[in-house]
Scaffold this motif. Sequence first.
Motif, PDB file in Angstrom:
ATOM      1  N   SER A 179       0.356  -1.237  -0.450  1.00  0.00           N
ATOM      2  CA  SER A 179       0.283   0.508   0.376  1.00  0.00           C
ATOM      3  C   SER A 179       0.802   1.341   0.309  1.00  0.00           C
ATOM      4  O   SER A 179       2.030   0.972   0.230  1.00  0.00           O
ATOM      5  CB  SER A 179      -0.679  -0.095   1.104  1.00  0.00           C
ATOM      6  N   GLN A 180       0.074   2.211  -0.028  1.00  0.00           N
ATOM      7  CA  GLN A 180       0.886   3.281  -0.823  1.00  0.00           C
ATOM      8  C   GLN A 180       1.461   4.041   0.816  1.00  0.00           C
ATOM      9  O   GLN A 180       2.900   4.580   0.735  1.00  0.00           O
ATOM     10  CB  GLN A 180      -0.010   4.546  -0.405  1.00  0.00           C
ATOM     11  N   PHE A 181       1.238   3.693   2.002  1.00  0.00           N
ATOM     12  CA  PHE A 181       1.702   3.503   3.433  1.00  0.00           C
ATOM     13  C   PHE A 181       3.646   3.319   2.948  1.00  0.00           C
ATOM     14  O   PHE A 181       4.134   3.505   4.259  1.00  0.00           O
ATOM     15  CB  PHE A 181       1.567   3.184   4.503  1.00  0.00           C
ATOM     16  N   PHE A 182       4.595   1.998   2.853  1.00  0.00           N
ATOM     17  CA  PHE A 182       5.209   1.677   2.653  1.00  0.00           C
ATOM     18  C   PHE A 182       6.461   2.290   1.001  1.00  0.00           C
ATOM     19  O   PHE A 182       7.033   1.969   0.854  1.00  0.00           O
ATOM     20  CB  PHE A 182       5.269   0.086   2.330  1.00  0.00           C
ATOM     21  N   ARG A 183       5.776   2.857   0.387  1.00  0.00           N
ATOM     22  CA  ARG A 183       6.359   3.822  -0.242  1.00  0.00           C
ATOM     23  C   ARG A 183       6.936   4.482  -0.337  1.00  0.00           C
ATOM     24  O   ARG A 183       6.079   5.425   0.153  1.00  0.00           O
ATOM     25  CB  ARG A 183       5.174   3.778  -1.397  1.00  0.00           C
ATOM     26  N   TRP A 184       7.513   5.517  -1.314  1.00  0.00           N
ATOM     27  CA  TRP A 184       9.246   5.942  -1.208  1.00  0.00           C
ATOM     28  C   TRP A 184       7.751   7.726  -0.164  1.00  0.00           C
ATOM     29  O   TRP A 184       8.302   8.696   0.442  1.00  0.00           O
ATOM     30  CB  TRP A 184       9.772   6.702  -1.655  1.00  0.00           C
ATOM     31  N   TYR A 185       6.248   7.679  -1.116  1.00  0.00           N
ATOM     32  CA  TYR A 185       5.921   9.040  -0.873  1.00  0.00           C
ATOM     33  C   TYR A 185       5.328   8.788   0.150  1.00  0.00           C
ATOM     34  O   TYR A 185       4.090   9.797   0.216  1.00  0.00           O
ATOM     35  CB  TYR A 185       5.233   9.572  -2.225  1.00  0.00           C
ATOM     36  N   GLY A 186       5.054   7.842   1.051  1.00  0.00           N
ATOM     37  CA  GLY A 186       3.819   7.341   1.286  1.00  0.00           C
ATOM     38  C   GLY A 186       3.970   8.011   3.538  1.00  0.00           C
ATOM     39  O   GLY A 186       2.573   7.822   4.255  1.00  0.00           O
ATOM     40  N   LYS A 187       4.732   8.431   3.037  1.00  0.00           N
ATOM     41  CA  LYS A 187       4.945   9.495   5.060  1.00  0.00           C
ATOM     42  C   LYS A 187       3.434  10.634   4.777  1.00  0.00           C
ATOM     43  O   LYS A 187       3.082  10.085   6.583  1.00  0.00           O
ATOM     44  CB  LYS A 187       6.183  10.346   5.333  1.00  0.00           C
ATOM     45  N   ILE A 188       3.803  10.674   3.798  1.00  0.00           N
ATOM     46  CA  ILE A 188       2.236  12.186   3.977  1.00  0.00           C
ATOM     47  C   ILE A 188       0.744  11.570   4.624  1.00  0.00           C
ATOM     48  O   ILE A 188       0.361  11.318   5.541  1.00  0.00           O
ATOM     49  CB  ILE A 188       2.047  12.778   2.869  1.00  0.00           C
ATOM     50  N   TYR A 189       1.404   9.716   3.984  1.00  0.00           N
ATOM     51  CA  TYR A 189       0.005   9.317   4.628  1.00  0.00           C
ATOM     52  C   TYR A 189       0.062   8.158   5.968  1.00  0.00           C
ATOM     53  O   TYR A 189      -1.110   8.385   6.719  1.00  0.00           O
ATOM     54  CB  TYR A 189      -1.003   7.831   3.568  1.00  0.00           C
ATOM     55  N   SER A 190       0.994   7.733   6.053  1.00  0.00           N
ATOM     56  CA  SER A 190       0.937   6.715   7.286  1.00  0.00           C
ATOM     57  C   SER A 190       0.584   8.108   8.753  1.00  0.00           C
ATOM     58  O   SER A 190       0.753   7.584   9.678  1.00  0.00           O
ATOM     59  CB  SER A 190       2.498   6.215   7.735  1.00  0.00           C
ATOM     60  N   LYS A 191       1.712   9.900   8.404  1.00  0.00           N
ATOM     61  CA  LYS A 191       1.237  10.093   9.627  1.00  0.00           C
ATOM     62  C   LYS A 191      -0.404  10.832  10.135  1.00  0.00           C
ATOM     63  O   LYS A 191      -0.673  10.842  11.005  1.00  0.00           O
ATOM     64  CB  LYS A 191       2.366  11.460   8.775  1.00  0.00           C
ATOM     65  N   SER A 192      -0.999  10.646   8.696  1.00  0.00           N
ATOM     66  CA  SER A 192      -2.598  10.943   8.975  1.00  0.00           C
ATOM     67  C   SER A 192      -3.029   9.906   9.981  1.00  0.00           C
ATOM     68  O   SER A 192      -4.040  10.220  10.161  1.00  0.00           O
ATOM     69  CB  SER A 192      -3.171  10.527   7.321  1.00  0.00           C
ATOM     70  N   LEU A 193      -2.284   8.256   9.780  1.00  0.00           N
ATOM     71  CA  LEU A 193      -2.882   7.697  10.433  1.00  0.00           C
ATOM     72  C   LEU A 193      -2.636   7.877  11.726  1.00  0.00           C
ATOM     73  O   LEU A 193      -4.359   7.247  12.783  1.00  0.00           O
ATOM     74  CB  LEU A 193      -1.716   6.479  10.614  1.00  0.00           C
TER      75      LEU A 193
END
Length: 437
Positions: A179-193
């Motif tokens: 998923s996008q959380f584990f991709r190089w650009y995913g910090k913006i989404y994982s931070k939203s969790l």
Amino acid sequence: MPRHDRNRLTLTDIMNITYNIAVNAMNSALRLYSKCLGKNCRRKFPLFAKGQQGLLDRVAAEMSGERQGPTVWFHAASLGEYAVARPLIDMLKKAGPCTVVLTFFSPSGYQALKDNHPGVDHLFYLPLDTRHNAKRFIEIVNPQKAVFIISEYWPNYLQQLKFHSVPTYLVSAIVREDSQFFRWYGKIYSKSLSAFTRIFVLNESSRFNLRMLGYTDVTVSGDPLFDNAALVARTPWSDQVFDAFTAGHKTFIAGSISDSKDLDLVATLAHRHPDTKFIFVPHSLDRHSIESIEEALKGRTLRYTDCNADTDFSNTQVLIADTMGMLARIYRYGTWAYVGGGFTPLLHSVIEATVYGLPVAFGPMIHRKVTPQQLIELGIGCKVTDSDELDRWWTSLAYDDAQLASIRSKALEYVDSNVGATNQIIDTIKQGLWEKS
């Protein structure tokens, strides 16, 4: 720490800036585009653009009236996700007085419910996720709780909900290792969790993957889609046109036909078996989608909206259901089903067909959902990649009433074993809700 280190932008900072520039640019472009549109366009993107026009002012005007109890905001991307939200809303309304606000990103949800949305007090499109829109929307709606469905991660909205200390829940989530959380650009989404008070996931692997991201407030629950679909199936409903078309015939339901691959598979099946009745339900109701089905079937088709109970269907093999929001009920007229979207990552709901005991086929891209693989293992579902595979599957079932009865029994047992997730989720969401109001 040296000053130059403190001022250095991290990758997360850069992604945040890039995201907000892109969303603001789209917001501006939509404003210009919507002013150029006519009044009667039925295509998805123009409907979406027009829905965004003056949206926050409409939200403010409608929400200015008196409210009943605490306000709970539900957000679903489209009509398919609403099927998860619907039983939650129904049960929440039964639990106590509250004001329910429902937003959609896609026109497929908003257009289907805009004239009739029981249990929902206020229905809106979701304003685009700019910082300004998110701040103003949350301030206007002022929800006491917020519920996002399946895979809705809007960084600015989640940031505002967290800033205002609004308990926020994600329901029916699947978090895969790709998923996008584990991709190089995913910090913006994982931070939203971190904005979510609790996430309800559909399987243990999702809970594990969230733990790897540092998020532990997770519950593995069932899928409210089963509750919604079972409720629809139990609710008496009939339609004179479908009654007349299917009378005395076993019927193949082609649901949520989304693209040319879906259409090619089922149209080929219809050509090969001209004595079998078909109901085609396109996912989009724009003119191109309807005309593509008519062209692929080369005659022997009628549109639902052109028919009535007295229509002569003797020379009609395919009825095109060119109307929104009826698919979950149309499946009750079927003997077999094909569900579209499986040649993209967005396979539509197979549960809606399963609750009626139908054997169901679908395209090969099923990794985003749990249910299709379970149906395959039980012998209820079948993954197909081309028209020949679909034909072989259908032919193996077409005249075997004993096998159809066995599949029906297994399907209904499977559904029965999966209902009940709504109770567990609502018990969590309603905690402290009325004490806060």
